[in-house]
Write an enzyme that holds these catalytic residues in place. Sequence first.
Site, short mmCIF file in Angstrom:
data_model
loop_
_atom_site.label_atom_id
_atom_site.label_comp_id
_atom_site.label_asym_id
_atom_site.label_seq_id
_atom_site.Cartn_x
_atom_site.Cartn_y
_atom_site.Cartn_z
N CYS A 53 0.85 -1.14 -0.10
CA CYS A 53 0.08 -0.03 -0.06
C CYS A 53 0.94 0.97 0.00
O CYS A 53 1.85 1.19 0.60
CB CYS A 53 -0.95 0.00 1.27
SG CYS A 53 -1.74 -1.43 1.51
N GLN A 54 0.47 2.17 -0.70
CA GLN A 54 1.16 3.45 -0.46
C GLN A 54 1.36 4.07 0.80
O GLN A 54 2.02 4.64 1.30
CB GLN A 54 0.63 4.41 -1.58
CG GLN A 54 1.02 4.30 -2.97
CD GLN A 54 0.45 5.34 -3.95
OE1 GLN A 54 -0.92 5.47 -4.04
NE2 GLN A 54 1.40 6.15 -4.62
#
Lengths: 144, 420
Positions: A53-54
């Site tokens: 995930c960013q």
Amino acid sequence: MANFLDTTVDDLIENFEFLGDWEERFAYLIELGKKLPPLDESEMVEDNRVHGCQAMVWLKMLPAGDSTFEIHADSDAFIVKGLIAVLLMIHNGKTAAQILEDDGTAIFARLGLDRHLSPTRRNGLHSMVSRIKALAAASVAQPA
Amino acid sequence: MNPPAETANLAKRDESVDWTALRNEFPILRETVNGHPLVYLDNAASSQKPQQVIDTVRRYYEHDNANVHRGIHELSNRATEAYEGARQRVADYLNAGSPEEIIFTRGTTEGLNLVANTWALDNLRKGDTILLTEMEHHSNLVPWQILANRIGAKLDFIEVTDDDGQLDLQWLDEQLARARLLSLTHISNTMGTVNPVAEICTHARAAGVVTVVDAAQSAGHTTVDVQAIGCDFLAFSGHKTCGPTGIGVLYGRRELLEAMPPYQGGGEMILKVEYRDSTFNVAPQKFEAGTPNVAGAVGLHAALDYLDAIGREAIFEHDQRLAKRACERLAEIDGIRLFGPSEDRSGVVSFVLPDAHALDLATMADQKGVALRAGHHCNQPLLAKLGVAATARASFYFYNTEAEVDRFIEVLHDVRKLLV
Ligand SMILES: Cc1ncc(COP(=O)(O)O)c(C=O)c1O
């Protein structure tokens, strides 16, 4: 706990349809995210980190009686917390077998989120779903 | 007294540039995004292309396309001339001594990897030190890590002082005395710092240290003169300089290029091939195995013509003017953390709001047509050092306007209301 948001998947779909544009839908996701109970600092550890995930995401699953599970998850970004809230609506309070059967992808498609999330965010969402399914699968393989 | 000729010229040039007319030459800037006019502020990631560049690439495919250096026919001659003409143009653009010092690559990343896998692999030994800075893009860090692990070399870093993004150069000579190679960025893609590369390279040369400059963020924005900088290698990407994707440049000083082993093997890079051995071509062909990106080079030629017609000093002043306006307006936000120097910075502006995640900001800004970048900007160790997981970044170019800066600030305030 299962109903902490007082919102079911059907409510969610209805609300999304009602909201005119994506700006409003994202704002709604942010509001959902704000209602997500935060994880304790002590749970924000590497073991619970969901990579891919960013934003930073932590997720854990706890047995909650009757073979059901409670999912606890948090992120440093509100839209991601909103997506976690949606995942909780789909999977929370269910048994491992139910969680493994759930078709979250279909629900995200009905919400139109599959097309409106950036490809990197879609990957992040996919990582969260994979983690939930993996935890469910592990609990079936090794009943607590 | 008259102002010095150079200053007078600068002022004249800037006043004489019709920025609106230039902007209109970029078809993509007329796009609407999520129902709003596009405000494209992600220029540090990639720039947009003017009609002239798009037309040049199309014309090349419509009229001149063939393989280069091979055919004995008209189109191959035209393609070869176009490709070698682009090389000459790049040499002029960088003030290189000759076109033989220009290698076409895929981009900055490939240029840096090429140096790591040829000059550095051939010349560095176990225990040698490669000096970098703490603000390097991953593409000027990871290739050196891979090499260092392979040959047992060490990495050392020039420190970044703090949020102001300056290099701490007080130990430079000591660090150089221990190093064999220095690779550093001209302009930081996260902080907007403009590093004094010429001064640093002077010190490096005195210490006998070979220098590599990452010009990804500078080549399209300001004057980059390899002789004035005095570096041994310098890399940049076409796509950040109004040119096509998939084309980039590595400048290398002739003596070094001639002594270096080849990079990849294949066609074009050889003189004579036998089953068990080959002799290699001279630079730059030695480093360009296989069919090159001819259309990319031709497009890059047009892009460099375009930038020089505007004037790179004028472009940089424009970038700086917009960045200054943005920084001033951002600084009014309570608790904001603004990164980079307050003076003499480039058009890259990174910030963190106390109460809103950069990813949320960028997602919501996109809903309003404003393209920002959010994340680590391929600078994970630097952000970790500064203690932030992600920053939001606006990066300006000459086709951006003051009105767009204002729109960005207005959208930021709107979005923030949702998030707090
Ligand atoms: C400072 C810097 N170096 C290197 C690169 C890598 O460029 P490319 O991806 O075009 O190879 C970039 C691009 O983001 C950059 O900003």
